[in-house]
Design a protein around this motif. Structure first.
Motif, PDB file in Angstrom:
ATOM      1  N   SER A   8       0.813  -1.213   0.000  1.00  0.00           N
ATOM      2  CA  SER A   8       0.000   0.000   0.000  1.00  0.00           C
ATOM      3  C   SER A   8       0.850   1.268   0.000  1.00  0.00           C
ATOM      4  O   SER A   8       2.056   1.236   0.248  1.00  0.00           O
ATOM      5  CB  SER A   8      -0.952   0.000   1.199  1.00  0.00           C
ATOM      6  N   GLN A   9       0.169   2.378  -0.277  1.00  0.00           N
ATOM      7  CA  GLN A   9       0.833   3.673  -0.336  1.00  0.00           C
ATOM      8  C   GLN A   9       1.534   3.953   0.990  1.00  0.00           C
ATOM      9  O   GLN A   9       0.943   3.782   2.063  1.00  0.00           O
ATOM     10  CB  GLN A   9      -0.206   4.758  -0.643  1.00  0.00           C
ATOM     11  N   TYR A  10       2.797   4.333   0.936  1.00  0.00           N
ATOM     12  CA  TYR A  10       3.641   4.675   2.089  1.00  0.00           C
ATOM     13  C   TYR A  10       3.930   3.499   3.031  1.00  0.00           C
ATOM     14  O   TYR A  10       4.433   3.698   4.125  1.00  0.00           O
ATOM     15  CB  TYR A  10       3.040   5.830   2.901  1.00  0.00           C
ATOM     16  N   MET A  11       3.629   2.267   2.629  1.00  0.00           N
ATOM     17  CA  MET A  11       3.798   1.116   3.537  1.00  0.00           C
ATOM     18  C   MET A  11       5.209   1.052   4.119  1.00  0.00           C
ATOM     19  O   MET A  11       5.378   0.781   5.295  1.00  0.00           O
ATOM     20  CB  MET A  11       3.450  -0.193   2.839  1.00  0.00           C
ATOM     21  N   SER A  33       4.297   5.699  -3.926  1.00  0.00           N
ATOM     22  CA  SER A  33       5.060   6.060  -2.729  1.00  0.00           C
ATOM     23  C   SER A  33       5.294   4.905  -1.756  1.00  0.00           C
ATOM     24  O   SER A  33       5.664   5.125  -0.614  1.00  0.00           O
ATOM     25  CB  SER A  33       4.390   7.226  -1.988  1.00  0.00           C
ATOM     26  N   ALA A  34       5.113   3.667  -2.184  1.00  0.00           N
ATOM     27  CA  ALA A  34       5.221   2.508  -1.286  1.00  0.00           C
ATOM     28  C   ALA A  34       6.576   2.431  -0.589  1.00  0.00           C
ATOM     29  O   ALA A  34       6.651   2.109   0.593  1.00  0.00           O
ATOM     30  CB  ALA A  34       4.946   1.218  -2.054  1.00  0.00           C
ATOM     31  N   TYR A  52       0.749  -4.563 -11.444  1.00  0.00           N
ATOM     32  CA  TYR A  52       0.644  -3.108 -11.524  1.00  0.00           C
ATOM     33  C   TYR A  52       1.721  -2.440 -10.680  1.00  0.00           C
ATOM     34  O   TYR A  52       1.877  -2.762  -9.507  1.00  0.00           O
ATOM     35  CB  TYR A  52      -0.723  -2.626 -11.017  1.00  0.00           C
ATOM     36  N   LEU A  53       2.421  -1.486 -11.288  1.00  0.00           N
ATOM     37  CA  LEU A  53       3.330  -0.589 -10.584  1.00  0.00           C
ATOM     38  C   LEU A  53       2.786   0.809 -10.820  1.00  0.00           C
ATOM     39  O   LEU A  53       2.757   1.290 -11.957  1.00  0.00           O
ATOM     40  CB  LEU A  53       4.757  -0.717 -11.119  1.00  0.00           C
ATOM     41  N   LEU A  54       2.323   1.469  -9.748  1.00  0.00           N
ATOM     42  CA  LEU A  54       1.581   2.724  -9.871  1.00  0.00           C
ATOM     43  C   LEU A  54       2.418   3.940  -9.495  1.00  0.00           C
ATOM     44  O   LEU A  54       3.226   3.881  -8.574  1.00  0.00           O
ATOM     45  CB  LEU A  54       0.328   2.661  -8.995  1.00  0.00           C
ATOM     46  N   SER A  55       2.193   5.048 -10.197  1.00  0.00           N
ATOM     47  CA  SER A  55       2.868   6.311  -9.932  1.00  0.00           C
ATOM     48  C   SER A  55       1.903   7.455 -10.242  1.00  0.00           C
ATOM     49  O   SER A  55       0.709   7.218 -10.449  1.00  0.00           O
ATOM     50  CB  SER A  55       4.145   6.413 -10.783  1.00  0.00           C
ATOM     51  N   ASP A  56       2.416   8.682 -10.262  1.00  0.00           N
ATOM     52  CA  ASP A  56       1.614   9.830 -10.675  1.00  0.00           C
ATOM     53  C   ASP A  56       2.226  10.399 -11.949  1.00  0.00           C
ATOM     54  O   ASP A  56       3.263   9.925 -12.405  1.00  0.00           O
ATOM     55  CB  ASP A  56       1.578  10.889  -9.554  1.00  0.00           C
ATOM     56  N   GLN A  57       1.624  11.404 -12.521  1.00  0.00           N
ATOM     57  CA  GLN A  57       2.095  11.882 -13.819  1.00  0.00           C
ATOM     58  C   GLN A  57       3.440  12.597 -13.746  1.00  0.00           C
ATOM     59  O   GLN A  57       4.136  12.708 -14.740  1.00  0.00           O
ATOM     60  CB  GLN A  57       1.034  12.744 -14.499  1.00  0.00           C
ATOM     61  N   GLY A  59       5.949  11.828 -11.246  1.00  0.00           N
ATOM     62  CA  GLY A  59       6.970  10.986 -10.644  1.00  0.00           C
ATOM     63  C   GLY A  59       7.210  11.255  -9.175  1.00  0.00           C
ATOM     64  O   GLY A  59       7.960  10.542  -8.518  1.00  0.00           O
ATOM     65  N   ALA A  60       6.576  12.298  -8.635  1.00  0.00           N
ATOM     66  CA  ALA A  60       6.766  12.617  -7.216  1.00  0.00           C
ATOM     67  C   ALA A  60       6.211  11.518  -6.314  1.00  0.00           C
ATOM     68  O   ALA A  60       6.654  11.348  -5.182  1.00  0.00           O
ATOM     69  CB  ALA A  60       6.104  13.952  -6.884  1.00  0.00           C
ATOM     70  N   ALA A  61       5.239  10.763  -6.800  1.00  0.00           N
ATOM     71  CA  ALA A  61       4.643   9.676  -6.023  1.00  0.00           C
ATOM     72  C   ALA A  61       5.063   8.307  -6.561  1.00  0.00           C
ATOM     73  O   ALA A  61       4.391   7.311  -6.353  1.00  0.00           O
ATOM     74  CB  ALA A  61       3.122   9.801  -6.000  1.00  0.00           C
ATOM     75  N   SER A  62       6.220   8.284  -7.236  1.00  0.00           N
ATOM     76  CA  SER A  62       6.760   7.000  -7.684  1.00  0.00           C
ATOM     77  C   SER A  62       6.918   6.085  -6.471  1.00  0.00           C
ATOM     78  O   SER A  62       7.247   6.549  -5.381  1.00  0.00           O
ATOM     79  CB  SER A  62       8.132   7.230  -8.326  1.00  0.00           C
ATOM     80  N   PRO A  63       6.699   4.773  -6.633  1.00  0.00           N
ATOM     81  CA  PRO A  63       6.894   3.871  -5.502  1.00  0.00           C
ATOM     82  C   PRO A  63       8.323   3.930  -4.965  1.00  0.00           C
ATOM     83  O   PRO A  63       8.578   3.594  -3.823  1.00  0.00           O
ATOM     84  CB  PRO A  63       6.616   2.482  -6.070  1.00  0.00           C
ATOM     85  N   PHE A  64       9.263   4.390  -5.811  1.00  0.00           N
ATOM     86  CA  PHE A  64      10.676   4.380  -5.454  1.00  0.00           C
ATOM     87  C   PHE A  64      11.254   5.792  -5.378  1.00  0.00           C
ATOM     88  O   PHE A  64      12.459   5.986  -5.493  1.00  0.00           O
ATOM     89  CB  PHE A  64      11.454   3.527  -6.461  1.00  0.00           C
TER      90      PHE A  64
END
Length: 142
Positions: A8-11, A33-34, A52-57, A59-64
């Motif tokens: 999950s987000q920020y896990m 942002s995981a 699924y690998l999710l981000s925002d348009q 890249g600020a909320a990239s999982p990495f």
């Protein structure tokens, strides 16, 4: 089901002690942002069910996001749906299973970073993930 199906987000946000991580086969989604701020993360091994690998348009909320040391990414299954900025500002080698489905188009993209796509055969080491060093975090799926 009692199995972990998503990160999950920020896990694991700001878990600076993590250097290596193995995602279990039960996980299908890594959210925005995981692993954000895991500044010492060097290696990640994706389970075979990652879809699924999710981000925002932007890249600020990239999982990495903020994982500047991430240099090795191992995929073990079919190609997932990777959003455009998932690897924003990451320079890494991404290993993909050469006999798995759907990688032809995926390996043509950089996803916001500098990714060197390299084929590999996960079956070469049955039951084992690639060698890891330091603090390996293995996420249990129960």
């Amino acid at each position: 089901s009692d199995h972990l199906s998503e990160i999950s987000q920020y896990m694991f946000a700001d878990c600076e002690s993590i250097t290596d991580i193995a995602i279990p086969d039960s996980v299908s989604t890594i959210n925005r942002s995981a692993f954000s701020g895991c500044s010492n993360l060097r290696k990640i091994v994706m389970g075979s069910s990652i879809s699924y690998l999710l981000s925002d348009q932007w890249g600020a909320a990239s999982p990495f996001n903020g994982c500047g040391k991430l240099s090795e990414i191992y995929f073990t299954g079919d190609a997932p749906d990777i959003e455009d900025t998932v690897f924003n500002k990451i320079t890494a080698t991404a290993y993909y299973p050469q006999n798995a489905y759907g990688w032809e188009n995926v390996i043509q993209e950089q996803y916001g970073g500098t990714i060197t796509w390299t084929p590999w055969t996960p079956e070469e080491t049955p039951g084992e993930t690639p060698e890891t060093d330091g603090n390996l975090i293995t996420i249990n799926d129960t």
